[in-house]
Design a protein around this motif. Structure first.
Motif, PDB file in Angstrom:
ATOM      1  N   LEU A 347       0.826  -1.208   0.000  1.00 57.05           N
ATOM      2  CA  LEU A 347       0.000   0.000   0.000  1.00 57.05           C
ATOM      3  C   LEU A 347       0.862   1.261   0.000  1.00 57.05           C
ATOM      4  O   LEU A 347       0.540   2.245  -0.675  1.00 57.05           O
ATOM      5  N   LEU A 348       1.967   1.233   0.751  1.00 54.76           N
ATOM      6  CA  LEU A 348       2.867   2.389   0.764  1.00 54.76           C
ATOM      7  C   LEU A 348       3.491   2.621  -0.604  1.00 54.76           C
ATOM      8  O   LEU A 348       3.653   3.758  -1.053  1.00 54.76           O
ATOM      9  N   GLN A 349       3.829   1.542  -1.272  1.00 54.83           N
ATOM     10  CA  GLN A 349       4.425   1.673  -2.603  1.00 54.83           C
ATOM     11  C   GLN A 349       3.421   2.258  -3.595  1.00 54.83           C
ATOM     12  O   GLN A 349       3.756   3.145  -4.388  1.00 54.83           O
ATOM     13  N   ASN A 350       2.184   1.774  -3.539  1.00 53.17           N
ATOM     14  CA  ASN A 350       1.151   2.306  -4.430  1.00 53.17           C
ATOM     15  C   ASN A 350       0.832   3.763  -4.101  1.00 53.17           C
ATOM     16  O   ASN A 350       0.553   4.566  -5.003  1.00 53.17           O
ATOM     17  N   PHE A 351       0.875   4.086  -2.817  1.00 55.84           N
ATOM     18  CA  PHE A 351       0.602   5.464  -2.412  1.00 55.84           C
ATOM     19  C   PHE A 351       1.662   6.408  -2.955  1.00 55.84           C
ATOM     20  O   PHE A 351       1.353   7.504  -3.444  1.00 55.84           O
ATOM     21  N   LYS A 352       2.916   5.988  -2.911  1.00 58.85           N
ATOM     22  CA  LYS A 352       3.992   6.854  -3.373  1.00 58.85           C
ATOM     23  C   LYS A 352       3.884   7.121  -4.873  1.00 58.85           C
ATOM     24  O   LYS A 352       4.293   8.184  -5.354  1.00 58.85           O
ATOM     25  N   LYS A 353       3.286   6.202  -5.581  1.00 60.80           N
ATOM     26  CA  LYS A 353       3.104   6.397  -7.016  1.00 60.80           C
ATOM     27  C   LYS A 353       1.947   7.363  -7.321  1.00 60.80           C
ATOM     28  O   LYS A 353       1.842   7.852  -8.441  1.00 60.80           O
ATOM     29  N   SER A 354       1.110   7.628  -6.320  1.00 61.15           N
ATOM     30  CA  SER A 354      -0.087   8.428  -6.557  1.00 61.15           C
ATOM     31  C   SER A 354       0.176   9.927  -6.509  1.00 61.15           C
ATOM     32  O   SER A 354      -0.726  10.720  -6.766  1.00 61.15           O
ATOM     33  N   TYR A 355       1.378  10.339  -6.145  1.00 61.55           N
ATOM     34  CA  TYR A 355       1.685  11.769  -6.141  1.00 61.55           C
ATOM     35  C   TYR A 355       3.087  11.984  -6.675  1.00 61.55           C
ATOM     36  O   TYR A 355       3.943  11.092  -6.627  1.00 61.55           O
ATOM     37  N   GLU A 356       3.358  13.167  -7.200  1.00 62.04           N
ATOM     38  CA  GLU A 356       4.645  13.490  -7.786  1.00 62.04           C
ATOM     39  C   GLU A 356       5.679  13.744  -6.687  1.00 62.04           C
ATOM     40  O   GLU A 356       5.358  14.314  -5.636  1.00 62.04           O
ATOM     41  N   PRO A 357       6.922  13.358  -6.887  1.00 61.51           N
ATOM     42  CA  PRO A 357       7.973  13.638  -5.900  1.00 61.51           C
ATOM     43  C   PRO A 357       8.125  15.119  -5.602  1.00 61.51           C
ATOM     44  O   PRO A 357       8.544  15.502  -4.518  1.00 61.51           O
ATOM     45  N   SER A 358       7.758  15.979  -6.556  1.00 64.58           N
ATOM     46  CA  SER A 358       7.904  17.413  -6.343  1.00 64.58           C
ATOM     47  C   SER A 358       6.954  17.941  -5.274  1.00 64.58           C
ATOM     48  O   SER A 358       7.098  19.064  -4.799  1.00 64.58           O
ATOM     49  N   ASP A 359       5.956  17.133  -4.909  1.00 64.62           N
ATOM     50  CA  ASP A 359       5.033  17.564  -3.862  1.00 64.62           C
ATOM     51  C   ASP A 359       5.741  17.747  -2.531  1.00 64.62           C
ATOM     52  O   ASP A 359       5.305  18.529  -1.689  1.00 64.62           O
TER      53      ASP A 359
END
Length: 507
Positions: A347-359
């Motif tokens: 779930l953490l991995q999928n969550f990290k894909k849901s927003y841009e690193p620039s956030d």
């Protein structure tokens, strides 16, 4: 002061006496009267110049005497200032006391205090008051009666300005009875009443003083009057809320004791003597009605009775979901399947894909977004890849599903437990949930130290920094946690009472 002048040494005068004294004694003499000092100075001064005595020693001796006189003058001036200061403070204290007494008399006469102004915007205040009422769950009859009460007091305020010259509003006593079981919002409504009365200038302070009958009874005959006066004086000029007030009343079988009678007598006198103080008597419906039936003085002084009904199961379920949203300093909390903890790395991995690193999310911000991500995924696994509308729809659906789940559990609870606890049940359930989750997390070593809230496994290493202040394992409860909390609360309440229908069914 312990050293002798050079003239004395050369003159061969002895060391005893004023010329050679202990330093402590010298300090005492400095603070004493000038007579002692000049006596000592006279003894030190040589009557005439002796052979061999030079001018330098004489000048040193004169300087020493001047220093003594200067010291005495400084101490005299200091003592004078201290005396003046004490006199000034006493006068100031007397002035303050007179001002306090005047303020007290003004309050008793119905004068203006800290609340209310002549130019208050009645329409705006009414809208604000009604919104705060509407935000409460249930209590429809209470809300309607409270709105009418606000309208009456608002009219009173306008009548003083726009009514006939010299006319005054004709109103009943400012005392109320809140009738109903615990946990039905009586204290909350009392606080809203305090705000209402303050805004309209009917009280001096926006404060509610809570007390109980056992705090109004003295330990010996004749002492109750002092106890009542001292206790209720804390709420004078505001709202005094007496919970379980029926305990002051006479028992139908045994009658009132002397302590109860004395407390009631003093209380009713204060209700008449403090026109800018609101008294609210709260307690169970039947017991309060019994008190009024045998104490006509109470009933005559109560302007209106508000009836607080127990909350319905649907209202309790809605209150549970609302409190869940306020958890973790309004960050919120979720309720998810029991497998959520085991699937946390995925779930953490999928969550990290849901927003841009620039956030550059971090701390509570990342925690709040992760919680919403879990709630959305619980309803729609693909919603996180869609637009904001899909997120909002999924979040709403999650809230409805949780409310339905809680409602199903509430309906199975013992009826007597629900009636006795009402809204307090919600707080008790969350207290048990907290304990159950804590044991689950610690038993499974999901939180091992203050430095890291994620399990000490390689799969979580990439997320430790981002979740340093929003530990994901404490952002949610499992469905099993919820069921266990409900069961623990039911067991603490005891077995449900056996009814005649239960006996008939078994037969």
């Amino acid at each position: 002061l312990g050293a002798r002048p050079a003239s004395q040494v050369k003159a061969g005068l002895p060391e005893a006496g004023c010329g050679r004294m202990p330093p402590a004694f010298a300090r005492v003499l400095v603070a004493s009267s000038s007579l002692v000092w000049f006596s000592c100075a006279f003894a030190l001064a040589p009557p005439t110049a002796r052979p061999g005595e030079n001018k330098a020693s004489v000048q040193a001796h004169d300087t020493f005497l001047k220093s003594l006189r200067n010291t005495e003058q400084v101490h005299a001036e200091g003592e004078k200032k201290q005396t003046a200061g004490r006199v000034g403070r006493k006068a100031s204290n007397r002035d303050l006391k007179r001002q306090s007494d005047a303020s007290t008399m003004l309050t008793e006469d119905g004068g203006q205090g800290r609340c209310g102004t002549d130019d208050v915007d009645v329409a705006a205040e009414r809208a604000s008051f009604e919104k705060e009422l509407d935000d409460l769950y249930g209590l429809d009859d209470v809300k309607q009666a409270a709105k009418q009460e606000f309208a009456l007091y608002a009219f009173d305020k306008l009548y003083k300005t726009l009514g006939p010259e010299g006319g005054t509003p004709v109103r009943a006593s400012q005392s109320y009875a809140f009738l109903g079981p615990p946990g039905t919002g009586k204290t909350t409504v009392a606080k809203l009443f305090s705000k209402m009365f303050c805004r309209l200038g009917r009280v001096n302070f926006d404060a509610v003083h809570h007390t109980r009958p056992d705090e109004l009874i003295g330990n010996k005959v004749g002492d109750t009057q002092r106890v009542v006066n001292e206790n209720l004086a804390k709420g004078k000029g505001g709202v005094i809320f007496i919970d379980e007030a029926y305990l002051l009343a006479a028992d139908r079988d045994r009658g009132a004791n002397s302590f109860q009678q004395e407390a009631i007598g003093v209380l009713m006198k204060l209700m008449d003597a403090w026109p800018r103080t609101v008294f609210i008597f709260a307690g169970y419906e039947q017991q309060m009605q019994d008190m009024f039936s045998v104490n006509s003085g109470f009933k005559r002084r109560v302007a209106k009775m508000f009836h607080f009904e127990p909350y319905k199961s649907e209202e309790l379920a809605s209150m549970f979901v609302a409190k869940a949203k306020r958890q973790n300093a309004n960050l919120g909390v979720g309720f998810f399947p029991d497998t959520t903890t085991a699937r946390l790395p995925e779930l953490l991995q999928n969550f990290k894909k849901s927003y841009e690193p620039s956030d550059a999310l971090a701390g509570t911000e990342v925690g709040a977004r992760f919680l919403r991500f879990l709630q959305v995924r619980e309803h729609d696994p693909d919603a996180h890849a869609q637009d904001a509308a899909a997120w909002d729809a999924a979040l709403s659906a999650y809230g409805r599903e949780l409310e339905d789940r809680v409602l199903e559990l509430v309906k199975k609870m013992p009826e007597d437990m629900l009636k006795a606890q009402n809204a307090a049940l919600i707080d008790r359930l969350f207290g048990r949930l907290y304990e159950i989750r804590a044991r689950r997390i610690m038993d499974n070593e999901l939180m091992t130290s203050r430095e890291g809230c994620l399990p000490n496994m390689p799969a979580f290493n990439d997320y430790r920094t981002e979740f340093a202040h929003a530990c994901p394992v404490v952002l949610f409860y499992t469905h099993d946690d919820l069921h266990r909390a409900v069961k623990a609360e039911e067991e603490s309440w005891g077995p449900a009472p056996v009814t005649h229908s239960d006996v008939s069914d078994r037969n």
